[in-house]
Write a protein that holds these residues in place. Sequence first.
Motif, PDB file in Angstrom:
ATOM      1  N   THR A   1       0.835  -1.196   0.000  1.00  0.00           N
ATOM      2  CA  THR A   1       0.000   0.000   0.000  1.00  0.00           C
ATOM      3  C   THR A   1       0.873   1.251   0.000  1.00  0.00           C
ATOM      4  O   THR A   1       1.846   1.334   0.750  1.00  0.00           O
ATOM      5  CB  THR A   1      -0.916   0.013   1.230  1.00  0.00           C
ATOM      6  OG1 THR A   1      -1.704  -1.177   1.219  1.00  0.00           O
ATOM      7  CG2 THR A   1      -1.833   1.230   1.230  1.00  0.00           C
TER       8      THR A   1
ATOM      9  N   THR B   1      -4.944   6.240  -0.833  1.00  0.00           N
ATOM     10  CA  THR B   1      -4.021   5.112  -0.904  1.00  0.00           C
ATOM     11  C   THR B   1      -4.301   4.293  -2.151  1.00  0.00           C
ATOM     12  O   THR B   1      -5.389   4.360  -2.731  1.00  0.00           O
ATOM     13  CB  THR B   1      -4.157   4.201   0.336  1.00  0.00           C
ATOM     14  OG1 THR B   1      -5.484   3.700   0.408  1.00  0.00           O
ATOM     15  CG2 THR B   1      -3.818   4.963   1.612  1.00  0.00           C
TER      16      THR B   1
ATOM     17  N   MET C   1      -2.805   0.364  -4.165  1.00  0.00           N
ATOM     18  CA  MET C   1      -2.011  -0.861  -4.032  1.00  0.00           C
ATOM     19  C   MET C   1      -1.077  -1.027  -5.231  1.00  0.00           C
ATOM     20  O   MET C   1      -1.486  -0.793  -6.372  1.00  0.00           O
ATOM     21  CB  MET C   1      -2.921  -2.083  -3.982  1.00  0.00           C
ATOM     22  CG  MET C   1      -3.783  -2.181  -2.753  1.00  0.00           C
ATOM     23  SD  MET C   1      -2.857  -2.600  -1.286  1.00  0.00           S
ATOM     24  CE  MET C   1      -2.181  -4.181  -1.705  1.00  0.00           C
TER      25      MET C   1
END
Length: 87
Positions: A60, A82, A84
């Motif tokens: 992340t 955020t 990934m």
Amino acid sequence: MPFTPKDRYNNTFCVYPQEDIVHVKSFKIYNRWGTLLWQTNDITQCWDGLYQNKFVAQGTYVYKVEYYRNTEPNEILNEQGTFMVLY
């Protein structure tokens, strides 16, 4: 959608401009420990997943964008979130 920098499909992470954004003051990418990995003030530049010439680890990451809109030209607006990185 996850960011997958080692494949040919989703290999950059970008800020997609909206028509009312007149200038990006900064676009920054951080890891989960707060280390600044990449930054630009050019909205046409995208991050390629590299830090110190190596691909970052799967996990992340945080993005932060400061920008100006034509409807509020004297106010700096902020967005963060955020995403990934997957391999």
